[in-house]
Scaffold this motif. Sequence first.
Motif, short mmCIF file in Angstrom:
data_model
loop_
_atom_site.label_atom_id
_atom_site.label_comp_id
_atom_site.label_asym_id
_atom_site.label_seq_id
_atom_site.Cartn_x
_atom_site.Cartn_y
_atom_site.Cartn_z
N ASN A 1 0.84 -1.20 0.00
CA ASN A 1 0.00 0.00 0.00
C ASN A 1 0.87 1.25 0.00
O ASN A 1 1.87 1.33 0.70
CB ASN A 1 -0.91 0.02 1.24
N LYS B 1 -4.81 6.38 -0.16
CA LYS B 1 -5.83 6.86 -1.09
C LYS B 1 -7.23 6.63 -0.55
O LYS B 1 -8.18 7.30 -0.97
CB LYS B 1 -5.68 6.17 -2.44
N ALA B 2 -7.36 5.70 0.40
CA ALA B 2 -8.69 5.35 0.87
C ALA B 2 -9.12 6.13 2.11
O ALA B 2 -10.31 6.40 2.29
CB ALA B 2 -8.75 3.85 1.18
N GLN C 1 -13.77 4.04 2.07
CA GLN C 1 -14.67 3.24 1.26
C GLN C 1 -14.62 1.78 1.76
O GLN C 1 -13.54 1.23 1.97
CB GLN C 1 -14.24 3.28 -0.21
N ASP D 1 -15.23 -1.02 0.24
CA ASP D 1 -14.52 -1.94 -0.64
C ASP D 1 -13.00 -1.76 -0.54
O ASP D 1 -12.23 -2.72 -0.66
CB ASP D 1 -15.00 -1.81 -2.08
N GLU D 2 -12.55 -0.52 -0.27
CA GLU D 2 -11.13 -0.28 -0.08
C GLU D 2 -10.63 -0.94 1.22
O GLU D 2 -9.52 -1.46 1.28
CB GLU D 2 -10.85 1.22 -0.04
N ASP E 1 -10.21 -4.61 0.62
CA ASP E 1 -9.04 -4.86 -0.22
C ASP E 1 -7.76 -4.71 0.60
O ASP E 1 -6.80 -5.45 0.43
CB ASP E 1 -9.03 -3.89 -1.40
N MET E 2 -7.74 -3.74 1.54
CA MET E 2 -6.56 -3.48 2.35
C MET E 2 -6.37 -4.54 3.42
O MET E 2 -5.25 -4.98 3.70
CB MET E 2 -6.68 -2.10 3.00
#
Length: 211
Positions: free
Chosen positions: A111, A137-138, A167, A169-170, A173-174
């Motif tokens: 990341n 970015k999230a 977010q 979904d972020e 993903d993280m």
Amino acid sequence: FTFAYSPETCELSTAEVKLGHSDFQLYGTVENLEQWIDKKEILRADLNFTSSYADVDQLMDMFSGMGSDADTIEQMREEDNVPAEANPFIVPKDVDITLHTHIQRSVAFGNDLNDVAGALTINDGVAVLDQMGFVCKAATMQLTAPYKSPRPNNLFVGLDFHLLDIQIDELLDMIPAVDTLVPMLAAFNGNANFHLAGESFLDAKYQPKMS
């Protein structure tokens, strides 16, 4: 390097370092350097670490297992059937180091993170992130976490993790493990604030060992 040295204490006033992909500056105090080299004392340091760019993943690979016997680690990997591709961070031993960090840009666990600031302590096999703040970015985040690595396939982590305006979904993903812990979360969309707290033993791929 600019420093004042004695057998007991080294005072760093400026130290410009280029290591792999990372560049950083260090200043502060290092104690017991000669005794540590002779394996008679633990190395102690309290340092300020500032950087315009730090490849945290690469630095972790460089210092993983420092102070541990490489043959012993390899034997434990074989005993625990650790996959060859798994390369968990083994916390250094025989050191008691505190880094007060401020990093403008970094990459960690794949990341991209900006404005990383907080304290990192490594004390003889235990690493602690203390109120480490960063921006990706999230979201804007703050993390406090102890981490231990007694065996490559038996790691321990505690988390106190704040994520602001992220977010969903972020987030998944993280931190894929969140989807396992809270499976209903994937059904939601949009931004939210999260406070995640917990602790778990992990395997060599950082997957939680679910009870």
